[in-house]
Enzyme design. Sequence first.
Site, short mmCIF file in Angstrom:
data_model
loop_
_atom_site.label_atom_id
_atom_site.label_comp_id
_atom_site.label_asym_id
_atom_site.label_seq_id
_atom_site.Cartn_x
_atom_site.Cartn_y
_atom_site.Cartn_z
N TRP A 130 0.86 -1.19 0.00
CA TRP A 130 0.00 0.00 0.00
C TRP A 130 0.90 1.24 0.00
O TRP A 130 1.86 1.31 0.78
CB TRP A 130 -0.89 -0.04 1.25
CG TRP A 130 -1.84 1.11 1.40
CD1 TRP A 130 -2.58 1.69 0.42
CD2 TRP A 130 -2.16 1.80 2.61
NE1 TRP A 130 -3.35 2.71 0.94
CE2 TRP A 130 -3.11 2.79 2.29
CE3 TRP A 130 -1.75 1.68 3.94
CZ2 TRP A 130 -3.66 3.65 3.24
CZ3 TRP A 130 -2.29 2.53 4.89
CH2 TRP A 130 -3.23 3.50 4.54
N ASP A 211 -0.88 -6.16 8.93
CA ASP A 211 -1.86 -5.13 8.60
C ASP A 211 -3.12 -5.86 8.16
O ASP A 211 -3.13 -6.59 7.17
CB ASP A 211 -1.32 -4.23 7.47
CG ASP A 211 -2.28 -3.09 7.16
OD1 ASP A 211 -3.43 -3.13 7.64
OD2 ASP A 211 -1.89 -2.16 6.41
N LYS A 246 -13.37 -0.50 6.10
CA LYS A 246 -13.94 -1.18 4.93
C LYS A 246 -15.06 -2.14 5.32
O LYS A 246 -16.13 -2.09 4.73
CB LYS A 246 -12.85 -1.97 4.18
CG LYS A 246 -11.49 -1.31 4.15
CD LYS A 246 -11.37 -0.23 3.11
CE LYS A 246 -10.09 0.56 3.37
NZ LYS A 246 -9.63 1.34 2.26
C1 LIG Z 1 -3.55 -2.09 3.39
C2 LIG Z 1 -4.21 -0.98 4.12
N1 LIG Z 1 -3.89 -0.77 5.39
C3 LIG Z 1 -4.47 0.20 6.11
C4 LIG Z 1 -5.40 1.03 5.55
C5 LIG Z 1 -5.94 2.14 6.41
O1 LIG Z 1 -7.26 2.32 6.46
P1 LIG Z 1 -7.95 3.42 7.38
O2 LIG Z 1 -6.91 4.29 7.97
O3 LIG Z 1 -8.84 4.17 6.47
O4 LIG Z 1 -8.68 2.64 8.41
C6 LIG Z 1 -5.76 0.87 4.21
C7 LIG Z 1 -6.72 1.77 3.56
O5 LIG Z 1 -6.85 1.86 2.38
C8 LIG Z 1 -5.16 -0.18 3.49
O6 LIG Z 1 -5.46 -0.41 2.22
#
Ligand SMILES: Cc1ncc(COP(=O)(O)O)c(C=O)c1O
Length: 397
Positions: A130, A211, A246
């Site tokens: 990511w 993660d 999500k």
């Molecule tokens: C792999 C991954 N980790 C963490 C996140 C973090 O998500 P959030 O901070 O919106 O909860 C995302 C969001 O796209 C993600 O794709």
Amino acid sequence: MFESIEPAPVDAILGLTEAYKADANPEKINLGVGIYQNAEGKTPVQGSVVEATKRVVAAETTKSYLPIPGAPEYSAAVQKLQFGGDHEIVTSGRAFTAHTPGGTGALRVTGDFLKQNLPTSSLWMTDPTWANHPAIFKAAGVATKTLPYFDSATNGLAFDKFLAALGEVPAGDAVLLHGCCHNPSGIDPTLEQWKEIASVIRSRGILPVLDFAYQGFGVGIEEDAAGLREFCTAGDELIVCGSFSKNFGLYRERVGAVSFVSIDADRSKIVASQVKRTIRTNYSNPPAHGAALVTTILGDAELTAQWKAEVADMRDRINGMRQLLVAKLAEHGAPGDYSFIQEQKGMFSFSGLSKEQVGKLKEDHSIYIVGSGRINVAGISETNVDKLCSAIALVVK
Ligand SMILES: Cc1ncc(COP(=O)(O)O)c(C=O)c1O
């Protein structure tokens, strides 16, 4: 004072959304940012969340601060969901879970913790990963390195290379893995491969950081936790960064969690004291509302069942769109074999499109895809799939 400051580069993914919004073409398609969309292209509030909101608002008596790690009931609910209710990690008290503002907050707390408590450790991440991963850890001052992960020849996992490189990671370093639904590739290890990965990590004395942002989007809520749980046998230490953006659709409420699993409950108390210090000097304590919704849903059998069905609906729609995409690419005569897209898990697909092809899709067809060729499959619908596939066929030819 500000005259000498240079503009920061536009965020690769969120910048794409800005460009999409500014595009006047009524047939524009946004497959960039990682947000679930239904068949109408909307991201509605889930039914279980609507009901939980009514209950939370009716029961709320104060807006006073939460404790630094958030509400204990929330931490307990998170542990149950991620590790399993009767897991030794949960019953032994060797895990400390803090509510963080989203999964990003969990990752940043992890970065600050590593920098402050294990300052000589580097963090290894998959190539690709990511886009925000390296940026978050760099901001925390943690040195980052990469491990090969994706095999462009097979559009699959470069497992042997990955495992060999993992075997060279120095003891005491940390490795960031995607618990399921690898972003951006959509390629997850099999359970057998997870076992091998966990075994190398254990034998080398590496700290795993999982993660876990897409639980339920791959195969199922329990099934998606199977890889993570391979790192959870007695004596294992690990960090889990979770997000409910999500799977509960709580993007803007900022609901995530970080769990530090120590060797025993006594060590966990010491680790917890350091994590709390990290949080106190960052955002002090978390926002209450989103976590209260998650706690309410997971604490009520009926709402939990409703939520699980909603997650299954999202997962089924994404998988349906994967199949439709592969079929329509063939129908529109796109050269090449795209069947690998059906094997990928989660919201994203590595399409194999080059940077130039992605550029042409944007300029000539108002189709917005991240430069790496990562497609948000949830942005595809029955309505836009023909336009998308005919445009892909044109740029690929
Ligand atoms: C792999 C991954 N980790 C963490 C996140 C973090 O998500 P959030 O901070 O919106 O909860 C995302 C969001 O796209 C993600 O794709």
